[in-house]
Design a protein around this motif. Structure first.
Motif, PDB file in Angstrom:
ATOM      1  N   ARG A  96       0.831  -1.200   0.000  1.00 26.94           N
ATOM      2  CA  ARG A  96       0.000   0.000   0.000  1.00 26.94           C
ATOM      3  C   ARG A  96       0.869   1.254   0.000  1.00 26.94           C
ATOM      4  O   ARG A  96       0.561   2.239  -0.681  1.00 26.94           O
ATOM      5  CB  ARG A  96      -0.953  -0.006   1.197  1.00 26.94           C
ATOM      6  CG  ARG A  96      -2.020  -1.091   1.144  1.00 26.94           C
ATOM      7  CD  ARG A  96      -2.973  -1.000   2.321  1.00 26.94           C
ATOM      8  NE  ARG A  96      -3.841   0.169   2.218  1.00 26.94           N
ATOM      9  CZ  ARG A  96      -4.997   0.189   1.590  1.00 26.94           C
ATOM     10  NH1 ARG A  96      -5.449  -0.901   0.980  1.00 26.94           N
ATOM     11  NH2 ARG A  96      -5.737   1.288   1.555  1.00 26.94           N
ATOM     12  N   ARG A  99       2.175   1.740  -3.521  1.00 24.32           N
ATOM     13  CA  ARG A  99       1.137   2.296  -4.395  1.00 24.32           C
ATOM     14  C   ARG A  99       0.938   3.781  -4.123  1.00 24.32           C
ATOM     15  O   ARG A  99       0.815   4.598  -5.049  1.00 24.32           O
ATOM     16  CB  ARG A  99      -0.166   1.531  -4.187  1.00 24.32           C
ATOM     17  CG  ARG A  99      -0.125   0.087  -4.676  1.00 24.32           C
ATOM     18  CD  ARG A  99      -1.240  -0.751  -4.078  1.00 24.32           C
ATOM     19  NE  ARG A  99      -2.554  -0.273  -4.523  1.00 24.32           N
ATOM     20  CZ  ARG A  99      -3.692  -0.610  -3.910  1.00 24.32           C
ATOM     21  NH1 ARG A  99      -3.668  -1.377  -2.825  1.00 24.32           N
ATOM     22  NH2 ARG A  99      -4.842  -0.158  -4.366  1.00 24.32           N
ATOM     23  N   THR A 103       1.860   7.096  -6.499  1.00 24.10           N
ATOM     24  CA  THR A 103       0.767   8.032  -6.759  1.00 24.10           C
ATOM     25  C   THR A 103       1.220   9.475  -6.546  1.00 24.10           C
ATOM     26  O   THR A 103       0.878  10.368  -7.326  1.00 24.10           O
ATOM     27  CB  THR A 103      -0.437   7.733  -5.853  1.00 24.10           C
ATOM     28  OG1 THR A 103      -0.932   6.424  -6.152  1.00 24.10           O
ATOM     29  CG2 THR A 103      -1.557   8.740  -6.055  1.00 24.10           C
ATOM     30  N   VAL A 208       5.813   0.731  -7.057  1.00 26.54           N
ATOM     31  CA  VAL A 208       5.263  -0.371  -7.828  1.00 26.54           C
ATOM     32  C   VAL A 208       6.007  -0.467  -9.160  1.00 26.54           C
ATOM     33  O   VAL A 208       6.739   0.444  -9.548  1.00 26.54           O
ATOM     34  CB  VAL A 208       3.751  -0.189  -8.065  1.00 26.54           C
ATOM     35  CG1 VAL A 208       2.996  -0.205  -6.744  1.00 26.54           C
ATOM     36  CG2 VAL A 208       3.475   1.118  -8.818  1.00 26.54           C
ATOM     37  N   GLU A 213      -0.809  -0.937 -11.305  1.00 32.43           N
ATOM     38  CA  GLU A 213      -0.802  -1.670 -10.044  1.00 32.43           C
ATOM     39  C   GLU A 213      -1.391  -0.840  -8.907  1.00 32.43           C
ATOM     40  O   GLU A 213      -1.831  -1.391  -7.888  1.00 32.43           O
ATOM     41  CB  GLU A 213       0.642  -2.068  -9.725  1.00 32.43           C
ATOM     42  CG  GLU A 213       0.827  -3.115  -8.658  1.00 32.43           C
ATOM     43  CD  GLU A 213       2.289  -3.481  -8.488  1.00 32.43           C
ATOM     44  OE1 GLU A 213       2.668  -3.897  -7.377  1.00 32.43           O
ATOM     45  OE2 GLU A 213       3.066  -3.346  -9.464  1.00 32.43           O
ATOM     46  N   ILE A 214      -1.419   0.462  -9.072  1.00 28.07           N
ATOM     47  CA  ILE A 214      -1.943   1.357  -8.027  1.00 28.07           C
ATOM     48  C   ILE A 214      -3.439   1.177  -7.859  1.00 28.07           C
ATOM     49  O   ILE A 214      -3.963   1.086  -6.746  1.00 28.07           O
ATOM     50  CB  ILE A 214      -1.633   2.825  -8.368  1.00 28.07           C
ATOM     51  CG1 ILE A 214      -0.125   3.059  -8.428  1.00 28.07           C
ATOM     52  CG2 ILE A 214      -2.286   3.767  -7.349  1.00 28.07           C
ATOM     53  CD1 ILE A 214       0.265   4.411  -8.995  1.00 28.07           C
TER      54      ILE A 214
END
Length: 237
Positions: A96, A99, A103, A208, A213-214
């Motif tokens: 997490r 990700r 982002t 990632v 994949e996010i």
């Protein structure tokens, strides 16, 4: 010195390592997959196991020199120096964070050329502060951000000579955190296969392998944190 395996192999979930030092203040291994807290990204948590015992790791931080300290929980059993241990990170939490960290790099592409004055990576929501008096509407940022994520851009790291930053200082987007200098080389995170890339920044964090994949994200809020400082908080949907 602790060999930082997470820099080039961020998807490793377990590792065998040798205990170099062990104290309540921190356990030092000869190599590790535990990310040490820095650059707004929290340190990894997990467990160390060895013949005859195990201990939970509550945090990971940088120690003296090139050492990394694996912080055990209070009154935890310590492994013997010289012992072989299996280190296992909390992978769900780490993924997490990966990700979310990627982002935030993409959020910089939504606001090109705007300096970042601060930031924080967390498993559920993260934020960047921008030197920006009038940001675009929240819905516009969210739509643009999700479009870049869904485009499935590859993400990779590369090591370059420190002189690259001197030649192109615009690579450094953050005003509050500067990439470490002195080793002769700098780690860059490149997003996108083309030239110019979607994003290219110096970064020591974990990411990632592909933006897809996010998954979808939401822009929770845009806050006024000063005359020109705007805080944008994003979360995994």
């Amino acid at each position: 010195m602790t060999d930082r395996l997470f820099l080039d192999e961020p998807t490793l979930r377990t590792v065998l390592a040798t205990v170099v030092a062990a104290a309540p203040e921190g356990i030092v291994l000869d190599r590790t997959i535990f990310y040490a807290r820095s650059g707004g990204q929290p340190g990894d948590v997990g467990v160390l196991r060895w013949a005859g015992g195990e201990t939970a790791i509550a945090d990971t931080v940088k120690g003296d020199g090139a050492a990394i300290l694996h912080i055990p929980t209070a009154e935890a059993l310590l492994p013997p120096v010289g012992a072989t241990v299996e280190g296992a990170i909390d992978w769900q939490r780490r993924h997490r964070l990966m990700r979310m960290h990627t982002t935030l790099h993409l959020l910089c592409t939504v606001l090109p050329g705007i300096a970042v004055t601060g930031g924080s990576v967390r498993p559920d929501s993260s934020r960047l502060d921008f030197d920006l008096p009038s940001p675009p509407p929240r819905e516009e940022i969210e739509q643009h951000l999700n479009a870049v994520i869904a485009a499935a851009h590859p993400v990779r790291t590369e090591w370059v000579d420190e002189a690259v930053l001197d030649e192109n200082p615009a690579l450094v987007r953050t005003l509050s955190v500067q990439p470490p200098r002195g080793s002769g080389r700098v780690r860059l995170v490149r997003i996108g296969a083309g030239e110019p890339p979607v994003d290219l920044q110096p970064c020591g964090g974990t990411h990632v392998a592909n933006t897809a994949e996010i998954g979808p994200v939401v822009v929770r809020k845009i806050e006024n944190k000063g005359r020109q400082n705007r805080r944008i908080t994003v979360a995994l949907a």
